[in-house]
Structure formats: structure tokens, C-alpha cells
Design a protein around this motif. Sequence first.
Motif, PDB file in Angstrom:
ATOM      1  N   LEU A 146       0.199   6.911   5.368  1.00 53.38           N
ATOM      2  CA  LEU A 146       0.840   6.303   4.682  1.00 53.38           C
ATOM      3  C   LEU A 146       1.196   7.631   3.841  1.00 53.38           C
ATOM      4  O   LEU A 146       2.435   7.457   2.180  1.00 53.38           O
ATOM      5  CB  LEU A 146       0.579   5.854   4.163  1.00 53.38           C
ATOM      6  CG  LEU A 146       0.821   4.324   4.823  1.00 53.38           C
ATOM      7  CD1 LEU A 146      -0.242   3.538   4.723  1.00 53.38           C
ATOM      8  CD2 LEU A 146       2.050   3.608   5.170  1.00 53.38           C
ATOM      9  N   MET A 147       0.871   8.794   3.392  1.00 52.85           N
ATOM     10  CA  MET A 147       0.645  10.030   2.715  1.00 52.85           C
ATOM     11  C   MET A 147       1.986  10.984   2.655  1.00 52.85           C
ATOM     12  O   MET A 147       1.510  12.199   2.447  1.00 52.85           O
ATOM     13  CB  MET A 147      -0.204   9.928   2.286  1.00 52.85           C
ATOM     14  CG  MET A 147      -0.996   9.223   1.180  1.00 52.85           C
ATOM     15  SD  MET A 147      -2.931   9.401   0.826  1.00 52.85           S
ATOM     16  CE  MET A 147      -2.590   8.109  -0.788  1.00 52.85           C
ATOM     17  N   LYS A 148       2.134  10.957   3.755  1.00 53.84           N
ATOM     18  CA  LYS A 148       2.287  12.313   4.767  1.00 53.84           C
ATOM     19  C   LYS A 148       3.650  13.173   4.126  1.00 53.84           C
ATOM     20  O   LYS A 148       4.355  13.969   4.479  1.00 53.84           O
ATOM     21  CB  LYS A 148       3.228  11.976   6.006  1.00 53.84           C
ATOM     22  CG  LYS A 148       5.506  10.253   6.021  1.00 53.84           C
ATOM     23  CD  LYS A 148       5.543  10.363   7.009  1.00 53.84           C
ATOM     24  CE  LYS A 148       6.106   9.198   6.707  1.00 53.84           C
ATOM     25  NZ  LYS A 148       7.575   9.853   6.054  1.00 53.84           N
ATOM     26  N   ASN A 149       4.421  12.179   2.699  1.00 52.36           N
ATOM     27  CA  ASN A 149       5.898  12.971   2.008  1.00 52.36           C
ATOM     28  C   ASN A 149       4.892  13.815   0.980  1.00 52.36           C
ATOM     29  O   ASN A 149       5.258  14.513  -0.081  1.00 52.36           O
ATOM     30  CB  ASN A 149       5.686  12.057   1.702  1.00 52.36           C
ATOM     31  CG  ASN A 149       7.731  11.472   2.807  1.00 52.36           C
ATOM     32  OD1 ASN A 149       7.449  12.964   3.128  1.00 52.36           O
ATOM     33  ND2 ASN A 149       7.566  10.662   2.284  1.00 52.36           N
ATOM     34  N   ILE A 150       3.428  13.780   0.721  1.00 52.49           N
ATOM     35  CA  ILE A 150       2.474  14.006  -0.430  1.00 52.49           C
ATOM     36  C   ILE A 150       1.667  15.460   0.303  1.00 52.49           C
ATOM     37  O   ILE A 150       1.686  15.739   1.119  1.00 52.49           O
ATOM     38  CB  ILE A 150       0.893  13.228  -0.428  1.00 52.49           C
ATOM     39  CG1 ILE A 150       1.828  12.253  -0.804  1.00 52.49           C
ATOM     40  CG2 ILE A 150       0.530  14.125  -2.015  1.00 52.49           C
ATOM     41  CD1 ILE A 150       0.333  11.281  -1.758  1.00 52.49           C
ATOM     42  N   PRO A 151       2.111  16.548  -0.205  1.00 49.07           N
ATOM     43  CA  PRO A 151       2.381  18.365  -0.066  1.00 49.07           C
ATOM     44  C   PRO A 151       0.317  18.727   0.327  1.00 49.07           C
ATOM     45  O   PRO A 151      -0.499  17.404  -0.643  1.00 49.07           O
ATOM     46  CB  PRO A 151       2.440  18.823  -1.627  1.00 49.07           C
ATOM     47  CG  PRO A 151       3.256  17.644  -2.811  1.00 49.07           C
ATOM     48  CD  PRO A 151       2.868  16.867  -2.467  1.00 49.07           C
ATOM     49  N   ILE A 152       0.645  18.708   1.086  1.00 48.69           N
ATOM     50  CA  ILE A 152      -1.133  18.982   2.016  1.00 48.69           C
ATOM     51  C   ILE A 152      -0.976  20.634   2.353  1.00 48.69           C
ATOM     52  O   ILE A 152      -2.554  20.900   2.033  1.00 48.69           O
ATOM     53  CB  ILE A 152      -1.720  18.222   3.217  1.00 48.69           C
ATOM     54  CG1 ILE A 152      -2.967  17.939   3.183  1.00 48.69           C
ATOM     55  CG2 ILE A 152      -0.654  18.166   3.852  1.00 48.69           C
ATOM     56  CD1 ILE A 152      -3.271  16.856   3.744  1.00 48.69           C
TER      57      ILE A 152
ATOM     58  N   ILE B  59       0.371  -0.916   0.175  1.00 48.96           N
ATOM     59  CA  ILE B  59      -0.323  -0.012  -0.086  1.00 48.96           C
ATOM     60  C   ILE B  59       0.870   1.581   0.111  1.00 48.96           C
ATOM     61  O   ILE B  59       0.703   2.026  -0.704  1.00 48.96           O
ATOM     62  CB  ILE B  59      -0.769  -0.330   1.182  1.00 48.96           C
ATOM     63  CG1 ILE B  59      -1.856  -1.109   1.081  1.00 48.96           C
ATOM     64  CG2 ILE B  59      -1.917   1.247   1.362  1.00 48.96           C
ATOM     65  CD1 ILE B  59      -2.652  -1.460   2.533  1.00 48.96           C
ATOM     66  N   GLN B  60       1.968   1.476   0.672  1.00 52.46           N
ATOM     67  CA  GLN B  60       3.042   2.912   0.862  1.00 52.46           C
ATOM     68  C   GLN B  60       3.393   2.598  -0.242  1.00 52.46           C
ATOM     69  O   GLN B  60       3.964   3.598  -1.238  1.00 52.46           O
ATOM     70  CB  GLN B  60       3.963   2.494   2.191  1.00 52.46           C
ATOM     71  CG  GLN B  60       5.009   2.458   1.598  1.00 52.46           C
ATOM     72  CD  GLN B  60       4.496   4.517   2.103  1.00 52.46           C
ATOM     73  OE1 GLN B  60       4.518   4.473   2.960  1.00 52.46           O
ATOM     74  NE2 GLN B  60       4.173   5.476   1.675  1.00 52.46           N
ATOM     75  N   GLN B  61       3.672   1.775  -1.540  1.00 52.33           N
ATOM     76  CA  GLN B  61       4.004   1.895  -2.388  1.00 52.33           C
ATOM     77  C   GLN B  61       2.561   2.277  -3.544  1.00 52.33           C
ATOM     78  O   GLN B  61       3.016   3.181  -4.423  1.00 52.33           O
ATOM     79  CB  GLN B  61       4.837   0.705  -3.008  1.00 52.33           C
ATOM     80  CG  GLN B  61       4.992   0.442  -4.740  1.00 52.33           C
ATOM     81  CD  GLN B  61       6.716   1.532  -4.704  1.00 52.33           C
ATOM     82  OE1 GLN B  61       6.987   1.469  -4.266  1.00 52.33           O
ATOM     83  NE2 GLN B  61       7.284   1.490  -6.004  1.00 52.33           N
ATOM     84  N   ALA B  62       2.153   2.134  -3.178  1.00 51.49           N
ATOM     85  CA  ALA B  62       0.976   2.505  -4.302  1.00 51.49           C
ATOM     86  C   ALA B  62       0.468   4.241  -3.907  1.00 51.49           C
ATOM     87  O   ALA B  62       0.044   4.871  -4.581  1.00 51.49           O
ATOM     88  CB  ALA B  62      -0.829   1.851  -3.446  1.00 51.49           C
TER      89      ALA B  62
END
Length: 430
Positions: free
Chosen positions: A413-419, A187-190
Motif C-alpha cells: 500500500l506504500m509502494k509509491n513512498i520513497p524508500i 487504509i490506502q487513502q491513509a
Amino acid sequence: MKYHPIDSQLFIKNRRKFVAQMKPNSLAIFNSNDIYPVSADSTLPFAQHRDIFYLSGIDQEESILLLFPDAPYENQKEMLFLKETNEHIAIWEGAKLNKEQAFQVSGIKTVHWLQNFQTVLAELMSYSDTIYINTNEHYRATIETETREARFVKWWKNKYPAHAVAKSNPILQRLRAVKEQEEIDLIQQACNITEKGFRRILPFVKPDVMEYEIEAELIHEFIRNRSKGFAYTPIIASGNSANVLHYIENNKACKTGELILMDVAAEYANYSSDLTRTIPVSGRYSDRQKAVYNAVLRVKKQATQMLTPSTLWKEYQAEVGKIMSSELLGLGLLDKADIQNENPEWPAYKKYFMHGTSHHMGLDTHDYGILTEPMQANMVFTVEPGIYIPEEKFGIRIEDNVVIQEHGEPFNLMKNIPIEVEEIEDLMNT
């Protein structure tokens, strides 16, 4: 397959967990999905049934998994039945799995060709008392097509009416909801692939770009990173279209001053990610848009902290509703009278936030999991509050995927996606 091989130990563990829940002297059968026709000789791309994949790793049509832990002989305890390659198939479609390859994928030693299934089954049925059938009982499911699984159940009941019937789905609902570390890694890879797509489109978006052009940029980035593509039908909704929760036309021009709500994410190895971000077409949020965005973000951050072991989904949703009500008061969308006079069955906040905050996620975007049972460590949930304001012609939703931890706050799992507003604006204007 585009994805890297998955260690068969994952599927061995999954089978052990399943058979530990089976009744004595019972067997369970799982079928692949059909390849669905479109018209003439056209078909939809094959998508494997998630249950047989979860238990075996087999990602091929016309496959059957049989589990019989109390079988009299060791080579009958778990079996695969696969479509045998012939010269015609090898030339026109490419060779299917051979028996050694199937073992490497699944860890199952006994592999038969599909044409032997009924003969083998007839012998095993004489030893067994109960068969587990695999019906779809997901709370969101609406099924209008007779599946390969349904056809098998119909055939089996007619052929062997004296056997008792049990259901695989309640076992799988609980097992699949709690992820193994290998599954969390997939899931992390996705999610990582989804991040690459999102970062690709931030500098790409400009006034008058078409929604489908954004969709095209995303699918390009997903596939070039070993994804089959979108984990679900993408939503790229500019302006007032964001107030249609499942807008999928993606055919409008994105206009100056509008927002774009993008609910779009990649799959990897049949595992889903599920992202929503809302970005400004012109690269800057207006003051009002920023105020609503930050209100949604505050709700998301507070909701995330509540996803802990033993939490009940219904109580969690009620608490999120209180937080959302406070934010809507602050935005002037509700007043105190609205809340004091609200219908408990449909609270005032639902005028602007009408859907649930979280759902299970994994092999399916809306994954298996029983919402009436307490949350557990290693469950993966979305967190996706939104505020939808048709009268102002925009809607905002923000969504991440998190793993519940035994202790401490959930892992995003999406902590690196800009928010944050500032980082999105910076990336859109570099």
C-alpha cells in the motif's frame, strides 16, 4: 467528520458476518467510547470505539449498537440508540445524528434515543438466553481506566444475572483481521495522505531543524488532506534517540551527519497507516549509514515475500531472524561465534533487532488478529525490520504496509513512498 461518507454497505456486510457467528437466541451490545476528562471542563478529543464503528459506522459518543438476529420481530434484530439533540446541544456542540442520518450511515432502520435503552433492553432480555459482552482482549492491551463498555458490563451482570454470557472479542478478532475491499481502500487513502506528508518534509529537513518542526509539517499536511491527524503518537528520533524504540519527546535539534528515524503516519476515517523511514539530516547518507540502511531494506524486501496465506507468524519471525543474522554478520555487528553460542530463547540478532517484524493493521494501528492462527488473504500487515546500534549512535527502521494476496506477492500500500537511498537523497537535494 473530515472524511468522506463511507458506503453503509460495508457496515451491513460486517454485521452479517458477526451475527452469523452468534449463538442461537443471543444478543450482542456494543458501546461508544467515553469522552475522557483532562481537568476542569477540558476533555480529550473523542475517538470512537473501533468495534461499534466497524459494525455500524456510527462515529458519535454515547451511542449503543444492539444485535439480536433471533428476535421475534424484524425491527428488533438490529438497533441503534443515540443521544438525542436538544437546542442547547445544537447551539453549543452542533447537532447530533438524527434517525434518518443514522440510517444513512449505518443501514440500520430501527433507531431509538438513548433514554429508551433500558426499557427496550428489558423486553429483549425476556426473549434471549445469552448476551455477548465486548471485552478488550488484545494481546497488547493494558487497561487502567474503567471504560463505558466496562461500566455497562458491570451494570448488566447485576441487572440480569440469570443470562449466559458470551464474548464478542474472539469473533471480532477474526473478522476484523480480514479486510473487505472498502476497508483496504480506506487504509490506502491513509497511506496516500502519509505519502504526501513524507514528500513534504524531505526537502524541508536541514541541519539544526527541530524534531517538533518536522512533526508540525506532517500534521499540517495530514489535516489538510481530511485526516484527523496522526494514527498514533509520532516518533521523530534523530541521532541516538532512534535507539529508544518508542521515543516520542520529539524535542531535539537534528544535527549534521545524523539520521532521523521517523515512525509517523496518518489516519483516515478511523483507519490507520503505519510508516517508518530513516533519512539523513544533511541529505546524504554516510557509507556506513548506507550499508546499514540497505541491509535493513533487504530484510524488509525478503520478509515481505513471506507474507502469504497459511504462514504462521512465529515461523515467519524465525525466518526473518535468520535473514537478519546474515545481514548483521555482513555488517560486522555479529560474528559466527555469536550465532553458534546464541540462546535460542533470545537469538544473537536480537541485540540489534529486538522487536517483531510485522503486526496486523487496520482500524487500530496494532489491529485485531490472532497471531497463533495462519495468515489469510486480505489481512493487512506492517513489515518493519530495524537495526539499532547505540554504540554508533544511530538506528534504522524501515516500514511499509502490505495486503496479503490469495495468489502472488503481497500488495504494498506504500509502494509509491520513497524508500531507496538514491531517491531519498535526490528528493532531499532538489
